[in-house]
Enzyme design. Sequence first.
Site, PDB file in Angstrom:
ATOM      1  N   HIS A 156      -8.376 -31.685 -24.482  1.00 27.57           N
ATOM      2  CA  HIS A 156      -8.747 -31.783 -25.754  1.00 27.57           C
ATOM      3  C   HIS A 156      -9.516 -30.244 -25.490  1.00 27.57           C
ATOM      4  CE1 HIS A 156     -11.232 -31.827 -29.252  1.00 27.57           C
ATOM      5  NE2 HIS A 156     -10.273 -32.682 -29.828  1.00 27.57           N
ATOM      6  N   SER A 272      -8.194 -30.510 -38.466  1.00 32.79           N
ATOM      7  CA  SER A 272      -8.321 -30.821 -39.880  1.00 32.79           C
ATOM      8  C   SER A 272      -7.461 -31.297 -40.778  1.00 32.79           C
ATOM      9  CB  SER A 272      -9.074 -29.406 -40.422  1.00 32.79           C
ATOM     10  OG  SER A 272     -10.151 -29.046 -39.923  1.00 32.79           O
TER      11      SER A 272
HETATM   12  C1  PEP Z   1      -9.498 -33.344 -32.857  1.00 33.64           C
HETATM   13  O1  PEP Z   1     -10.532 -33.467 -32.485  1.00 33.64           O
HETATM   14  O2  PEP Z   1      -8.589 -33.541 -32.042  1.00 33.64           O
HETATM   15  C2  PEP Z   1      -9.462 -32.931 -34.253  1.00 33.64           C
HETATM   16  C3  PEP Z   1      -8.121 -32.825 -34.378  1.00 33.64           C
HETATM   17  O3  PEP Z   1     -10.273 -33.054 -34.892  1.00 33.64           O
HETATM   18  P1  PEP Z   1     -10.368 -32.692 -36.618  1.00 33.64           P
HETATM   19  O4  PEP Z   1      -9.217 -33.442 -37.168  1.00 33.64           O
HETATM   20  O5  PEP Z   1     -11.557 -33.240 -36.815  1.00 33.64           O
HETATM   21  O6  PEP Z   1     -10.320 -31.232 -37.047  1.00 33.64           O
END
Ligand code: PEP
Length: 316
Positions: A156, A272
């Site tokens: 990640h 997002s």
């Molecule tokens: C993530 O942390 O893998 C992620 C996609 O976060 P967000 O959906 O908040 O952008």
Amino acid sequence: MATPAYISASAKPACIQSGPACPSFSGLRRTGFEQCMRAPSTFVDLEKVVACRSSRGVVTMAGTGKFFVGGNWKCNGSKDSIAKLVGDLNAAKLEDDVEVIVAPPFIYISQVKDSLTAPIQISAQNSWVGKGGAFTGEISAEQLKDIGCEWVILGHSERRHIIGESNEFTGKKAAYALEQNLKVIGCVGEKLEEREAGKTFDVCFEQLKAFADAVPSWDNIVIAYEPVWAIGTGKVATPQQAQEVHAAIRDWMAKNVTPEVAKKVRIIYGGSVNGANCAELAKQEDIDGFLVGGASLKGAEFATICNSVTAKKAVV
Ligand code: PEP
């Protein structure tokens, strides 16, 4: 934001004019995939392949792979808020043809596992690179298996760019986790400055190569394309931006792993994603699901994202 050269191909269907015949689709992923995918050796070739693919209808995943949605809860929650979230997930109606996982913080994994009745698997957000022992603060793959965890998220961007984990270290983690029979969600994605410098493909391919160099098989790996500039920022990639990188990742897999793996591996988008934008993203040919951060903390909205598999099915 500068548009990388490979994206500015204005979707000209070069393969229709001069390249291989575009394949037809049947059922899941298109047939004739290998024909269109035959070893593009230059950027121009790759452009043709992307254009060829973009000109096709949209299909769902190949092989046994279901649409896949993961909820990454990150370092959020308390016993109470997690009990409420699990209650909301249990109350939600999830489509049959989506595979769903949630990744709570380590310390809440057992609570979630014991209270979830919805058909949702459990993932960890990280695991140690090897066998456990004198590694303060780490959790081993064996321990995760021991408490019933089936998946782990590795690579990640928060691990890569905040904690400083390298491509090679991440690849080794993936190999070890797989050896312990955990399934892996392997994340790749470029930072904003890398996209602006036209390096999106280079960055993603280097990260993929580190996985490919380390793992013996891709059977139990899902790739998550997560542009760093879209994570937690509210700036979602457009469906076209996401599709272009997903298609390029699949092309890379065909050239550097095997066309079979490229066809089968699920490539999910993260950054997002929410209840309002998931359907348009889901319709893209090479988007096989999502990795969701913020919106996965709201049970009903997460269920909406999981159920965006219906938008995908609608365009097959
Ligand atoms: C993530 O942390 O893998 C992620 C996609 O976060 P967000 O959906 O908040 O952008």
